[in-house]
Design a protein around this motif. Sequence first.
Motif, PDB file in Angstrom:
ATOM      1  N   THR A  57      19.745  -0.505 -39.355  1.00  0.00           N
ATOM      2  CA  THR A  57      19.943  -1.088 -40.682  1.00  0.00           C
ATOM      3  C   THR A  57      18.588  -1.377 -41.329  1.00  0.00           C
ATOM      4  OG1 THR A  57      19.953  -3.363 -39.888  1.00  0.00           O
ATOM      5  CG2 THR A  57      22.079  -2.207 -39.909  1.00  0.00           C
ATOM      6  N   ILE A  58      18.606  -1.602 -42.629  1.00  0.00           N
ATOM      7  CA  ILE A  58      17.376  -1.897 -43.357  1.00  0.00           C
ATOM      8  C   ILE A  58      16.733  -3.190 -42.855  1.00  0.00           C
ATOM      9  CG2 ILE A  58      18.538  -3.096 -45.253  1.00  0.00           C
ATOM     10  CD1 ILE A  58      15.428  -0.840 -45.566  1.00  0.00           C
ATOM     11  N   TYR A  59      17.540  -4.147 -42.437  1.00  0.00           N
ATOM     12  CA  TYR A  59      17.001  -5.406 -41.917  1.00  0.00           C
ATOM     13  C   TYR A  59      16.233  -5.172 -40.626  1.00  0.00           C
ATOM     14  CZ  TYR A  59      20.352  -7.103 -45.297  1.00  0.00           C
ATOM     15  OH  TYR A  59      21.039  -7.304 -46.443  1.00  0.00           O
ATOM     16  N   ASN A  60      16.781  -4.334 -39.775  1.00  0.00           N
ATOM     17  CA  ASN A  60      16.092  -4.007 -38.530  1.00  0.00           C
ATOM     18  C   ASN A  60      14.848  -3.161 -38.800  1.00  0.00           C
ATOM     19  OD1 ASN A  60      17.953  -5.449 -37.048  1.00  0.00           O
ATOM     20  ND2 ASN A  60      19.210  -3.673 -36.597  1.00  0.00           N
ATOM     21  N   MET A  61      14.911  -2.307 -39.823  1.00  0.00           N
ATOM     22  CA  MET A  61      13.752  -1.498 -40.197  1.00  0.00           C
ATOM     23  C   MET A  61      12.597  -2.414 -40.620  1.00  0.00           C
ATOM     24  SD  MET A  61      12.311   1.441 -40.453  1.00  0.00           S
ATOM     25  CE  MET A  61      13.431   2.798 -40.619  1.00  0.00           C
ATOM     26  N   ASN A  62      12.922  -3.472 -41.355  1.00  0.00           N
ATOM     27  CA  ASN A  62      11.891  -4.428 -41.752  1.00  0.00           C
ATOM     28  C   ASN A  62      11.275  -5.104 -40.532  1.00  0.00           C
ATOM     29  OD1 ASN A  62      12.178  -3.865 -44.466  1.00  0.00           O
ATOM     30  ND2 ASN A  62      13.624  -5.523 -44.826  1.00  0.00           N
ATOM     31  N   SER A  63      12.087  -5.428 -39.540  1.00  0.00           N
ATOM     32  CA  SER A  63      11.566  -6.007 -38.295  1.00  0.00           C
ATOM     33  C   SER A  63      10.629  -5.026 -37.597  1.00  0.00           C
ATOM     34  CB  SER A  63      12.708  -6.376 -37.350  1.00  0.00           C
ATOM     35  OG  SER A  63      13.461  -7.427 -37.875  1.00  0.00           O
ATOM     36  N   LEU A  64      10.997  -3.755 -37.599  1.00  0.00           N
ATOM     37  CA  LEU A  64      10.142  -2.736 -36.987  1.00  0.00           C
ATOM     38  C   LEU A  64       8.800  -2.667 -37.711  1.00  0.00           C
ATOM     39  CD1 LEU A  64       9.638  -0.442 -34.979  1.00  0.00           C
ATOM     40  CD2 LEU A  64      10.825   1.093 -36.578  1.00  0.00           C
ATOM     41  N   TYR A  65       8.806  -2.736 -39.045  1.00  0.00           N
ATOM     42  CA  TYR A  65       7.552  -2.732 -39.807  1.00  0.00           C
ATOM     43  C   TYR A  65       6.651  -3.885 -39.369  1.00  0.00           C
ATOM     44  CZ  TYR A  65       9.761   0.457 -43.217  1.00  0.00           C
ATOM     45  OH  TYR A  65      10.383   1.507 -43.824  1.00  0.00           O
ATOM     46  N   VAL A  66       7.253  -5.057 -39.195  1.00  0.00           N
ATOM     47  CA  VAL A  66       6.487  -6.236 -38.776  1.00  0.00           C
ATOM     48  C   VAL A  66       5.884  -6.009 -37.390  1.00  0.00           C
ATOM     49  CG1 VAL A  66       6.649  -8.676 -38.137  1.00  0.00           C
ATOM     50  CG2 VAL A  66       7.778  -7.849 -40.215  1.00  0.00           C
ATOM     51  N   ILE A  87       9.831   8.654 -41.111  1.00  0.00           N
ATOM     52  CA  ILE A  87      10.157   9.464 -39.930  1.00  0.00           C
ATOM     53  C   ILE A  87       9.908   8.698 -38.640  1.00  0.00           C
ATOM     54  CG2 ILE A  87       9.673  11.582 -38.668  1.00  0.00           C
ATOM     55  CD1 ILE A  87       8.787  12.800 -41.363  1.00  0.00           C
ATOM     56  N   GLY A  88       8.684   8.176 -38.480  1.00  0.00           N
ATOM     57  CA  GLY A  88       8.385   7.476 -37.242  1.00  0.00           C
ATOM     58  C   GLY A  88       6.913   7.135 -37.116  1.00  0.00           C
ATOM     59  N   TYR A  89       6.483   6.927 -35.864  1.00  0.00           N
ATOM     60  CA  TYR A  89       5.127   6.471 -35.569  1.00  0.00           C
ATOM     61  C   TYR A  89       4.548   7.271 -34.422  1.00  0.00           C
ATOM     62  CZ  TYR A  89       6.514   2.410 -38.299  1.00  0.00           C
ATOM     63  OH  TYR A  89       6.953   1.600 -39.315  1.00  0.00           O
ATOM     64  N   ARG A  90       3.223   7.361 -34.436  1.00  0.00           N
ATOM     65  CA  ARG A  90       2.511   7.969 -33.305  1.00  0.00           C
ATOM     66  C   ARG A  90       1.272   7.153 -33.029  1.00  0.00           C
ATOM     67  NH1 ARG A  90       2.106  13.667 -34.003  1.00  0.00           N
ATOM     68  NH2 ARG A  90       3.309  13.502 -35.886  1.00  0.00           N
ATOM     69  N   LEU A  91       0.956   7.010 -31.758  1.00  0.00           N
ATOM     70  CA  LEU A  91      -0.252   6.342 -31.324  1.00  0.00           C
ATOM     71  C   LEU A  91      -1.243   7.420 -30.939  1.00  0.00           C
ATOM     72  CD1 LEU A  91      -1.930   3.881 -30.412  1.00  0.00           C
ATOM     73  CD2 LEU A  91      -0.676   3.941 -28.259  1.00  0.00           C
ATOM     74  N   ILE A  92      -2.379   7.425 -31.623  1.00  0.00           N
ATOM     75  CA  ILE A  92      -3.358   8.471 -31.334  1.00  0.00           C
ATOM     76  C   ILE A  92      -4.666   7.849 -30.860  1.00  0.00           C
ATOM     77  CG2 ILE A  92      -2.358  10.194 -32.878  1.00  0.00           C
ATOM     78  CD1 ILE A  92      -4.625   9.491 -34.858  1.00  0.00           C
ATOM     79  N   GLN A  93      -5.357   8.606 -30.047  1.00  0.00           N
ATOM     80  CA  GLN A  93      -6.677   8.213 -29.567  1.00  0.00           C
ATOM     81  C   GLN A  93      -7.648   9.305 -29.967  1.00  0.00           C
ATOM     82  OE1 GLN A  93      -7.075   7.559 -25.363  1.00  0.00           O
ATOM     83  NE2 GLN A  93      -9.084   6.655 -25.589  1.00  0.00           N
ATOM     84  N   GLN A  94      -8.672   8.923 -30.728  1.00  0.00           N
ATOM     85  CA  GLN A  94      -9.695   9.863 -31.150  1.00  0.00           C
ATOM     86  C   GLN A  94     -10.867   9.785 -30.192  1.00  0.00           C
ATOM     87  OE1 GLN A  94     -10.222   8.098 -34.897  1.00  0.00           O
ATOM     88  NE2 GLN A  94      -8.230   8.737 -35.652  1.00  0.00           N
ATOM     89  N   SER A  95     -11.505  10.888 -29.972  1.00  0.00           N
ATOM     90  CA  SER A  95     -12.638  10.914 -29.031  1.00  0.00           C
ATOM     91  C   SER A  95     -13.863  10.287 -29.616  1.00  0.00           C
ATOM     92  CB  SER A  95     -12.992  12.330 -28.633  1.00  0.00           C
ATOM     93  OG  SER A  95     -11.920  13.176 -28.609  1.00  0.00           O
ATOM     94  N   HIS A 137      14.194   5.918 -35.986  1.00  0.00           N
ATOM     95  CA  HIS A 137      15.612   5.802 -35.639  1.00  0.00           C
ATOM     96  C   HIS A 137      15.772   5.515 -34.139  1.00  0.00           C
ATOM     97  CE1 HIS A 137      19.902   6.645 -35.552  1.00  0.00           C
ATOM     98  NE2 HIS A 137      19.672   7.472 -34.542  1.00  0.00           N
ATOM     99  N   ILE A 138      15.007   6.204 -33.319  1.00  0.00           N
ATOM    100  CA  ILE A 138      15.056   6.013 -31.866  1.00  0.00           C
ATOM    101  C   ILE A 138      14.647   4.578 -31.513  1.00  0.00           C
ATOM    102  CG2 ILE A 138      14.069   6.735 -29.640  1.00  0.00           C
ATOM    103  CD1 ILE A 138      15.811   8.906 -30.891  1.00  0.00           C
ATOM    104  N   LEU A 139      13.547   4.120 -32.103  1.00  0.00           N
ATOM    105  CA  LEU A 139      13.074   2.755 -31.840  1.00  0.00           C
ATOM    106  C   LEU A 139      14.111   1.721 -32.261  1.00  0.00           C
ATOM    107  CD1 LEU A 139       9.393   3.144 -33.083  1.00  0.00           C
ATOM    108  CD2 LEU A 139      10.145   2.897 -30.711  1.00  0.00           C
TER     109      LEU A 139
END
Length: 105
Positions: A65-74, A97-105, A54-56
């Motif tokens: 909107t659903i159209y913008n959500m599809n753009s976010l998926y892309v 819910i959202g996304y997270r960028l993680i870095q594994q050691s 939602h924030i993004l």
Amino acid sequence: MNELHIGRFELNSQKQELLFHTSNGSVIKRKLSFRESSILQLLIEANGELVESHILLIEFWGSDTIYNMNSLYVFMSRMKRVLEADPTLSIINARGIGYRLIQQS
């Protein structure tokens, strides 16, 4: 801050460039769109914390909107493919819910 580092990547948000530092010492440069650069910057600055869809959507598309959500998926699919060059990095989708960028050691 113009330059952010995560894994073997360096993001210069001002130039909208993503640099990848290879194991043999060379650097691969990729131009990003404004949205790609801004979304990646937000994910890096979140330091592994969840960034709500939602924030993004509101920040970069002006509505959720659903159209913008599809753009976010892309956009996220594109960023996942780019970041695959560093196996320690991944973008995790918390479905709905959202996304997270993680870095594994």
